[in-house]
Motif scaffolding. Structure first.
Motif, mmCIF file in Angstrom:
data_model
loop_
_atom_site.group_PDB
_atom_site.id
_atom_site.type_symbol
_atom_site.label_atom_id
_atom_site.label_comp_id
_atom_site.label_asym_id
_atom_site.label_seq_id
_atom_site.Cartn_x
_atom_site.Cartn_y
_atom_site.Cartn_z
ATOM 1 N N THR A 200 0.825 -1.199 0.000
ATOM 2 C CA THR A 200 0.000 0.000 0.000
ATOM 3 C C THR A 200 0.861 1.251 0.000
ATOM 4 O O THR A 200 0.606 2.208 -0.750
ATOM 5 N N LYS A 201 1.894 1.270 0.808
ATOM 6 C CA LYS A 201 2.789 2.425 0.850
ATOM 7 C C LYS A 201 3.483 2.642 -0.489
ATOM 8 O O LYS A 201 3.638 3.786 -0.943
ATOM 9 N N ARG A 202 3.873 1.558 -1.149
ATOM 10 C CA ARG A 202 4.515 1.687 -2.463
ATOM 11 C C ARG A 202 3.563 2.299 -3.480
ATOM 12 O O ARG A 202 3.953 3.167 -4.278
ATOM 13 N N VAL A 203 2.315 1.838 -3.466
ATOM 14 C CA VAL A 203 1.324 2.368 -4.411
ATOM 15 C C VAL A 203 1.077 3.852 -4.152
ATOM 16 O O VAL A 203 1.007 4.656 -5.093
ATOM 17 N N ILE A 204 0.956 4.226 -2.889
ATOM 18 C CA ILE A 204 0.711 5.633 -2.552
ATOM 19 C C ILE A 204 1.903 6.494 -2.967
ATOM 20 O O ILE A 204 1.736 7.575 -3.548
ATOM 21 N N ASN A 205 3.113 6.031 -2.688
ATOM 22 C CA ASN A 205 4.298 6.806 -3.046
ATOM 23 C C ASN A 205 4.475 6.933 -4.551
ATOM 24 O O ASN A 205 5.072 7.897 -5.041
ATOM 25 N N HIS A 206 3.968 5.962 -5.306
ATOM 26 C CA HIS A 206 4.042 6.052 -6.761
ATOM 27 C C HIS A 206 3.181 7.205 -7.269
ATOM 28 O O HIS A 206 3.540 7.875 -8.246
ATOM 29 N N ARG A 207 2.042 7.448 -6.606
ATOM 30 C CA ARG A 207 1.147 8.537 -7.007
ATOM 31 C C ARG A 207 1.545 9.859 -6.355
ATOM 32 O O ARG A 207 1.495 10.913 -6.983
ATOM 33 N N PHE A 208 1.904 9.784 -5.080
ATOM 34 C CA PHE A 208 2.276 10.980 -4.327
ATOM 35 C C PHE A 208 3.707 10.784 -3.818
ATOM 36 O O PHE A 208 3.920 10.237 -2.726
ATOM 37 N N ALA A 209 4.657 11.201 -4.618
ATOM 38 C CA ALA A 209 6.068 10.911 -4.347
ATOM 39 C C ALA A 209 6.484 11.405 -2.968
ATOM 40 O O ALA A 209 6.183 12.535 -2.570
ATOM 41 N N ASP A 210 7.164 10.520 -2.249
ATOM 42 C CA ASP A 210 7.802 10.851 -0.971
ATOM 43 C C ASP A 210 6.815 11.190 0.150
ATOM 44 O O ASP A 210 7.180 11.813 1.139
ATOM 45 N N LEU A 211 5.556 10.759 0.013
ATOM 46 C CA LEU A 211 4.638 10.933 1.133
ATOM 47 C C LEU A 211 5.124 10.094 2.321
ATOM 48 O O LEU A 211 5.026 10.502 3.479
ATOM 49 N N PHE A 212 5.677 8.919 1.977
ATOM 50 C CA PHE A 212 6.313 8.075 2.997
ATOM 51 C C PHE A 212 7.815 8.112 2.781
ATOM 52 O O PHE A 212 8.304 8.168 1.660
ATOM 53 N N SER A 213 8.558 8.016 3.872
ATOM 54 C CA SER A 213 10.009 8.147 3.795
ATOM 55 C C SER A 213 10.701 6.903 3.281
ATOM 56 O O SER A 213 11.860 6.929 2.902
ATOM 57 N N ASN A 214 9.978 5.730 3.316
ATOM 58 C CA ASN A 214 10.609 4.516 2.821
ATOM 59 C C ASN A 214 9.566 3.665 2.129
ATOM 60 O O ASN A 214 8.409 3.990 2.104
#
Length: 214
Positions: A200-214
């Motif tokens: 889930t974090k990977r999918v979100i970061n793909h759309r919203f870059a760097d929302l999560f730090s890792n």
């Protein structure tokens, strides 16, 4: 829309709440009051009242169209009271269920018509939709089994529908996924929770870059 609007969809038992809790634990310290965590129905006092009506076992005889319209009415209130103000303030919204739930549960599950329910909700939301929807895919039998094993105190009247109902819901979610490939991303929820969270974090970061730090 200035802010970020992410919705989470899937059958009960797919682990949505656990995933959202994990995301919030990581995002809250960074975003503070710029993070809005909400759900449908039940995002505020008004919606909580509607939620009680919609999920009350005493209302098992509720007409399907009445149910669909109540969900849409709650959604309209949610949009104007929570979602649109948060987006205008450039906040990040994590929303547990949105329009896709009504299309799947009332449109397909209740057999009211997926397009008909979509149209009702387009009117209710005035076209306000998430930029990203995470759909947790799980076989209906697995979801119901998880609920019966671990959440007996949270079973509602929709959970108690026939297995055919839940298969119609599942099929509708997959149709929505194929109809809206730019918005909806699918996650295999039939894997260990840490893997579901990581995906889930990977999918979100793909759309919203760097929302999560890792």
């Amino acid at each position: 829309m200035a802010g970020k609007f992410i919705s989470f969809e899937g059958p009960d038992g797919a682990g949505k709440t656990s995933v959202i809790d994990a995301l919030v634990a990581e995002l809250q310290p960074v975003l503070g009051d710029q993070l809005v965590v909400t759900r449908e129905p039940g995002g505020d006092h008004f919606s909580a009242k509607l939620r009680q009506i919609l999920f009350d076992d005493a209302n098992k005889g509720m007409d399907g169209r009445t149910e669909a319209l109540l969900f849409a009415a709650d959604r309209r209130h949610h949009v104007v009271s929570t979602i649109e103000p948060a987006l205008a303030a450039d906040k990040t919204i994590l929303c547990d269920r949105y329009v896709d739930s009504s299309v799947a549960y009332q449109g397909a599950g209740r057999q009211l018509g997926e397009k008909e329910v979509w149209d009702i909700n387009t009117f209710a939301t005035n076209g306000t939709m998430p930029q990203l929807t995470i759909y947790f895919d799980l076989p209906p039998e697995v979801g119901i089994s998880r609920i019966e094993s671990h959440r007996t105190d949270q079973i509602n009247r929709l959970d108690e529908e026939t297995m055919n109902f839940h298969h119609r819901v599942h099929a509708a979610y997959l149709r929505l996924y194929h109809q809206h490939p730019q918005r909806i991303r699918i996650i295999d929820a039939n894997q260990p929770l840490p893997e579901v969270i990581a995906d889930t974090k990977r999918v979100i970061n793909h759309r919203f870059a760097d929302l999560f730090s890792n």
